[in-house]
Write a protein that holds these residues in place. Structure first.
Motif, mmCIF file in Angstrom:
data_model
loop_
_atom_site.group_PDB
_atom_site.id
_atom_site.type_symbol
_atom_site.label_atom_id
_atom_site.label_comp_id
_atom_site.label_asym_id
_atom_site.label_seq_id
_atom_site.Cartn_x
_atom_site.Cartn_y
_atom_site.Cartn_z
ATOM 1 N N LEU A 202 105.803 55.100 27.715
ATOM 2 C CA LEU A 202 104.370 55.180 28.466
ATOM 3 C C LEU A 202 103.680 56.388 27.920
ATOM 4 O O LEU A 202 102.179 56.177 27.756
ATOM 5 N N ARG A 203 104.134 57.496 27.937
ATOM 6 C CA ARG A 203 103.238 58.692 27.309
ATOM 7 C C ARG A 203 102.838 58.445 25.682
ATOM 8 O O ARG A 203 101.645 58.691 25.613
ATOM 9 N N ARG A 204 103.565 57.832 24.973
ATOM 10 C CA ARG A 204 103.182 57.506 23.719
ATOM 11 C C ARG A 204 102.005 56.613 23.528
ATOM 12 O O ARG A 204 101.077 56.836 22.814
ATOM 13 N N ARG A 205 102.167 55.533 24.281
ATOM 14 C CA ARG A 205 100.971 54.437 24.321
ATOM 15 C C ARG A 205 99.676 55.157 24.811
ATOM 16 O O ARG A 205 98.604 54.805 24.278
ATOM 17 N N LEU A 206 99.764 56.043 26.114
ATOM 18 C CA LEU A 206 98.737 56.544 26.539
ATOM 19 C C LEU A 206 98.206 57.727 25.518
ATOM 20 O O LEU A 206 96.821 57.708 25.336
ATOM 21 N N ALA A 207 99.121 58.324 24.911
ATOM 22 C CA ALA A 207 98.460 59.342 23.966
ATOM 23 C C ALA A 207 97.748 58.574 22.831
ATOM 24 O O ALA A 207 96.686 59.242 22.244
ATOM 25 N N ALA A 208 98.273 57.592 22.328
ATOM 26 C CA ALA A 208 97.593 56.704 21.383
ATOM 27 C C ALA A 208 96.195 56.499 21.771
ATOM 28 O O ALA A 208 95.164 55.831 21.070
ATOM 29 N N GLU A 209 95.902 56.372 23.021
ATOM 30 C CA GLU A 209 94.507 55.957 23.440
ATOM 31 C C GLU A 209 93.714 57.367 24.068
ATOM 32 O O GLU A 209 92.723 57.074 24.843
ATOM 33 N N ASP A 210 94.353 58.345 23.700
ATOM 34 C CA ASP A 210 93.785 59.486 23.873
ATOM 35 C C ASP A 210 93.576 59.843 25.232
ATOM 36 O O ASP A 210 92.785 60.277 25.892
ATOM 37 N N CYS A 211 94.818 59.641 26.121
ATOM 38 C CA CYS A 211 94.764 59.539 27.683
ATOM 39 C C CYS A 211 96.055 60.458 28.143
ATOM 40 O O CYS A 211 97.114 60.242 27.556
ATOM 41 N N VAL A 212 95.850 61.367 29.021
ATOM 42 C CA VAL A 212 97.097 61.937 29.827
ATOM 43 C C VAL A 212 97.224 61.463 31.148
ATOM 44 O O VAL A 212 96.082 61.303 31.920
ATOM 45 N N LEU A 213 98.397 61.151 31.741
ATOM 46 C CA LEU A 213 98.370 60.508 32.754
ATOM 47 C C LEU A 213 97.989 61.222 33.943
ATOM 48 O O LEU A 213 97.469 60.957 34.828
ATOM 49 N N ARG A 214 98.189 62.632 34.106
ATOM 50 C CA ARG A 214 97.701 63.519 35.216
ATOM 51 C C ARG A 214 96.182 63.467 35.238
ATOM 52 O O ARG A 214 95.806 63.233 36.284
#
Length: 282
Positions: A202-214
């Protein structure tokens, strides 16, 4: 008459947006395909490198999955206002069956399309439908569905339809989950579980979209708060609670940091927020 947002599950959402101050609102995520009729004032939209302007009486076809920057301009007659009709994706898929009988090729709207000259009958149909669904209690869901489908058929008559070919990003999937659970303080592990993957992925895929979960959690809550400020007369303390904050002051701080102005600015006045003890569920 208290303004509200009318949601009919599986069909769509009807709302009336009123803004009393001219504000630049940056990076607003559009989560559902919408049809917007500007009633008073004008609307400026920035979509990536493109800029659009709508005047009173013009209509905007707006697809989901994009982020826009908006300025709502007041008029000499008062605050900016527009009527909004938003469709659930399932209804749009069903409506595709109804559009097959038209011989004219339909323009598939990926982002947005301005309709400057609206047939009188279409405008009347839209305003009547919007008013009936928003203000009349007990309108049966099948009737609501039928009347909202009618607006899509009008768009087809004008050669316009919504594109349904979007590939959903991980950020969009997480947004949808968070929007449906505004009061829940998800951990990354819980979000990953809901999306049937592990936390690292999850964190890897969000990071690839330049996104941080918090940051995404906060943005989802603030975007919903903005909508409630624009489309309802709810007290700001009530809105703070609805988007997961037990403290009005904490909510106001987050809102100002996200948009650059206080929640009260939307309504054109400076009303004090509730002074409750700070508790933030994130």
């Amino acid at each position: 008459m208290v303004r509200k947002i009318k949601v009919t599950p599986g069909i769509g959402t009807i709302s009336l947006l009123i803004q009393h101050s001219e504000l630049f609102i940056h990076d607003v995520y559009i989560n559902k395909p919408q049809l917007i009729l500007v009633q008073n004032g004008s609307l400026s939209i920035t979509n990536q490198e493109q800029q659009f302007s709508l005047q009173a009486g013009e209509m905007l076809v707006l697809n989901s999955g994009q982020t826009l920057s908006l300025t709502h301009h007041l008029s000499d007659n008062g605050p900016f206002s527009c009527a909004i009709m938003a469709w659930d994706h399932q209804l749009l898929s069903d409506a595709g069956l109804h559009a097959t009988g038209f011989s004219a090729p339909l323009l598939a709207v990926e982002t947005l399309q301005v309709i400057p000259h609206i047939p009188v009958a279409f405008k009347q149909s839209f305003t009547d439908t919007h008013s009936a669904i928003l203000w009349h209690h007990g309108l049966p869901a099948p009737i609501t569905r039928h009347r909202m489908l009618e607006q899509l058929l009008w768009l087809s008559q004008l050669g316009v339809r919504y594109s349904l070919q979007h590939s959903e990003s991980m950020t969009q999937r997480v947004r949808e989950l968070l929007t449906d659970n505004l009061h829940k303080s998800f951990t990354a592990a819980e979000v990953a579980e809901q999306l049937m993957m592990n936390e690292v992925m999850l964190r890897r895929r969000l990071a690839a979209e330049d996104c941080v979960l918090r940051n995404l959690m906060i943005d989802v809550r603030m975007t919903q708060a903005l909508r409630l400020l624009q489309c309802t007369d709810l007290a700001i303390s009530n809105i703070a609670h609805q988007v997961g904050y037990e403290s009005g002051s904490r909510f106001a701080e987050r809102f100002r940091k996200r948009f650059g102005f206080a929640p009260t600015a939307i309504r054109g006045h400076m009303r004090p927020l509730s002074s409750q003890t700070m508790t933030y569920n994130n």
